[in-house]
Design a protein around this motif. Structure first.
Motif, PDB file in Angstrom:
ATOM      1  N   CYS A 194      51.093 -39.013 -23.913  1.00 48.58           N
ATOM      2  CA  CYS A 194      50.161 -40.012 -24.127  1.00 48.58           C
ATOM      3  C   CYS A 194      49.480 -39.722 -25.711  1.00 48.58           C
ATOM      4  CB  CYS A 194      48.599 -39.851 -23.184  1.00 48.58           C
ATOM      5  SG  CYS A 194      48.854 -39.734 -21.476  1.00 48.58           S
TER       6      CYS A 194
ATOM      7  N   ASN B 188      50.567 -45.022 -12.679  1.00 47.86           N
ATOM      8  CA  ASN B 188      50.719 -46.461 -13.352  1.00 47.86           C
ATOM      9  C   ASN B 188      50.000 -46.538 -13.376  1.00 47.86           C
ATOM     10  OD1 ASN B 188      53.298 -46.661 -14.672  1.00 47.86           O
ATOM     11  ND2 ASN B 188      54.134 -46.402 -12.582  1.00 47.86           N
TER      12      ASN B 188
ATOM     13  N   GLY C 289      46.785 -45.738 -13.652  1.00 45.59           N
ATOM     14  CA  GLY C 289      45.968 -45.447 -14.553  1.00 45.59           C
ATOM     15  C   GLY C 289      44.787 -43.926 -14.150  1.00 45.59           C
TER      16      GLY C 289
ATOM     17  N   LEU D 216      44.621 -40.738 -20.644  1.00 43.28           N
ATOM     18  CA  LEU D 216      45.671 -41.133 -19.814  1.00 43.28           C
ATOM     19  C   LEU D 216      45.538 -42.458 -19.822  1.00 43.28           C
ATOM     20  CD1 LEU D 216      48.222 -42.251 -18.478  1.00 43.28           C
ATOM     21  CD2 LEU D 216      47.079 -41.425 -16.041  1.00 43.28           C
TER      22      LEU D 216
ATOM     23  N   ARG E 184      47.367 -45.527 -21.789  1.00 42.04           N
ATOM     24  CA  ARG E 184      47.980 -46.805 -21.520  1.00 42.04           C
ATOM     25  C   ARG E 184      47.863 -48.419 -21.898  1.00 42.04           C
ATOM     26  NH1 ARG E 184      46.500 -47.927 -16.719  1.00 42.04           N
ATOM     27  NH2 ARG E 184      48.876 -48.840 -16.006  1.00 42.04           N
TER      28      ARG E 184
ATOM     29  N   LEU F 271      52.981 -47.293 -22.708  1.00 40.29           N
ATOM     30  CA  LEU F 271      52.591 -46.031 -21.766  1.00 40.29           C
ATOM     31  C   LEU F 271      53.529 -45.726 -20.153  1.00 40.29           C
ATOM     32  CD1 LEU F 271      53.618 -42.859 -21.535  1.00 40.29           C
ATOM     33  CD2 LEU F 271      50.514 -42.288 -20.486  1.00 40.29           C
ATOM     34  N   ARG F 272      54.114 -45.301 -19.722  1.00 37.04           N
ATOM     35  CA  ARG F 272      54.531 -45.589 -17.898  1.00 37.04           C
ATOM     36  C   ARG F 272      55.018 -44.782 -17.498  1.00 37.04           C
ATOM     37  NH1 ARG F 272      59.925 -47.747 -16.196  1.00 37.04           N
ATOM     38  NH2 ARG F 272      61.482 -47.835 -18.322  1.00 37.04           N
TER      39      ARG F 272
END
Length: 449
Positions: A35, A58, A60, A73, A77, A82-83
């Motif tokens: 993150c 993924n 969230g 997070l 995202r 970010l994945r």
């Protein structure tokens, strides 16, 4: 003329934060690092073998109960940087920058399996050109010397395309102000030429970066800094054992009034990811397996601490009258962390002595409680009235009204307070109270047969 297809120098790609980064491990250390990197601008993929955890990230959702407000997070995202993926994601495995944040311990002992698996995958995926591998997991120096080169299939000191970094992670989960960005970061590299890349990467997510002479010095820093605390805590618990007729927590508070003496509190055990493991990594990094350790003080502390849960269980049994309840399985308040749980170790010894033990923790289901400890689940707060003794092991926020609940009972159980946080609220009530480390918690009766 055809345009050049040569990849950009890695340092330049780190400087403008366009270089994709792969983080191995989506636990607290790995996910928070991913993150932070994403927020700093790096495209980031976090890999984990837990498919459910990958799916939640993924979607969230922070998959770590108790850390929802600590790991940003959603912010990470928001830019699509970010994945999460499984370790068979070929693009992520073939990346040029890797942060290794996998567990290097199991059941309180160092293990090399996960680290070997990750480094072997990275080594096989290297297609030439520069690769940076940063070890954030706690490691033994023997691993740096032997395991890492063997798994990567490379010679760290001579391979000019391989940048190996030791960057042990520091965190203090009980304080939101002491985190990845604010805590000084120590980094060291196998070759001096790699240090500018390491400083560029970690300078993007840490306010202060301390360069070490090399990666061996950086790697040893984590075990040593935790070893200081471990030895202090073992000594604290030894003092409570040695002076059963004195209020040792009060002695320690008085000693802490001296400007250069920290204040510790006796406890039912030393828990967590790092501190109980630090002596094992420190000892493992010296000499060769099977040899007598050149750290005899550490070895003696480990041996004494290994027997501590049995002594704690014996003390609790001396004052109990009826079923024993334990509040808190996680070693840290308001988090789900079972690794190194002192409550679990004490429960094991209580059950082995035939005690009836009930345990509650808001971060674990009743089924998990029984599977992890063998104890019966304690229904909070309904089962408090049926206990003979209650051990307050972990001060989760849910238990903040424990004094009021116990005081309202017609026949309250005796409370053994691990860290002494409930004493002030129970003073003058009818609840039998024993702060751990005081004579009330450790009566000098003859041991049970």
């Amino acid at each position: 003329m055809q345009p050049s297809t040569s990849p950009r120098p890695l340092l330049a790609a780190l400087q403008d934060r366009t270089e994709p980064v792969t983080v191995w491990g989506a636990g607290f250390i790995g996910l928070s690092a991913a993150c932070a990197l994403a927020q700093a601008g790096f495209p980031c993929t976090v890999l984990d073998t837990d498919e459910h955890r990958v799916g939640e990230i993924n979607a969230g959702v922070v998959p770590l109960p108790g850390f929802e407000d600590v790991i940003p997070l959603a912010a990470a995202r928001s830019g699509g940087r970010l994945r999460a993926a499984s370790p068979d994601d070929t693009a992520a495995v073939a990346a040029r920058v890797h942060l290794v944040c996998v567990n290097t311990d199991r059941a309180g002992r160092p293990v090399t399996g996960p680290l070997t698996t990750v480094l072997t995958a990275v080594g096989r995926a290297r297609a030439g050109g520069e690769t940076l591998v940063a070890l954030e997991s706690t490691v033994s120096l023997r691993w740096l010397d032997d395991l890492v080169p063997a798994a990567l299939g490379a010679a760290p000191a001579t391979d000019a395309s391989l940048h190996l970094v030791a960057a042990p992670r520091r965190d203090w989960m009980l304080s939101p102000d002491m985190n990845l960005r604010t805590l000084p970061r120590v980094v060291g590299t196998a070759r001096p030429e790699s240090l500018p890349l390491a400083r560029e990467l970690y300078g993007a997510i840490s306010e202060v970066v301390h360069p070490a002479p090399d990666w061996r010095h950086a790697g040893l820093t984590k075990p040593v800094e935790n070893l200081y605390r471990y030895l202090d805590l073992v000594l604290t618990n030894q003092l409570a054992e040695a002076y059963p007729g004195l209020d040792v927590p009060e002695v320690l508070r008085l000693a802490g009034t001296k400007w250069n003496v920290p204040t510790f509190h006796p406890s039912i055990g030393i828990g967590g990811y790092c501190i109980p493991l630090s002596p094992r990594f420190a000892v493992d990094g010296t000499g060769h397996p099977g040899e007598e350790t050149p750290l005899p003080l550490v070895a003696a502390a480990m041996a004494w601490d290994g027997d501590h849960p049995a002594r704690v269980a014996e003390s609790i049994l001396r004052i109990t009258d009826g079923p024993i309840g334990i509040l808190g399985l996680s070693y840290a308040p308001n988090a789900r962390i079972v690794e190194g749980s002192p409550a679990a170790r004490v429960t094991e010894h209580l059950l082995a002595r035939g005690a009836d033990v009930l345990l509650h923790d808001p971060y674990f289901t009743p089924e998990e409680i029984t599977a992890l400890t063998g104890a019966r689940p304690l229904r909070w707060p309904d089962d408090l009235s049926g206990l003979g003794t209650l051990v307050a092991a972990t001060p989760h926020d849910l238990y903040a009204d424990l004094p009021a609940r116990l005081s309202a009972l017609q026949d309250p159980p005796a409370l053994v307070d691990n860290l002494g946080g409930y004493g002030a609220a129970l003073r003058g009530t009818a609840v039998p109270y024993a702060e751990w480390g005081t004579p009330a918690a450790r009566p000098s009766a003859a041991p049970r047969p």
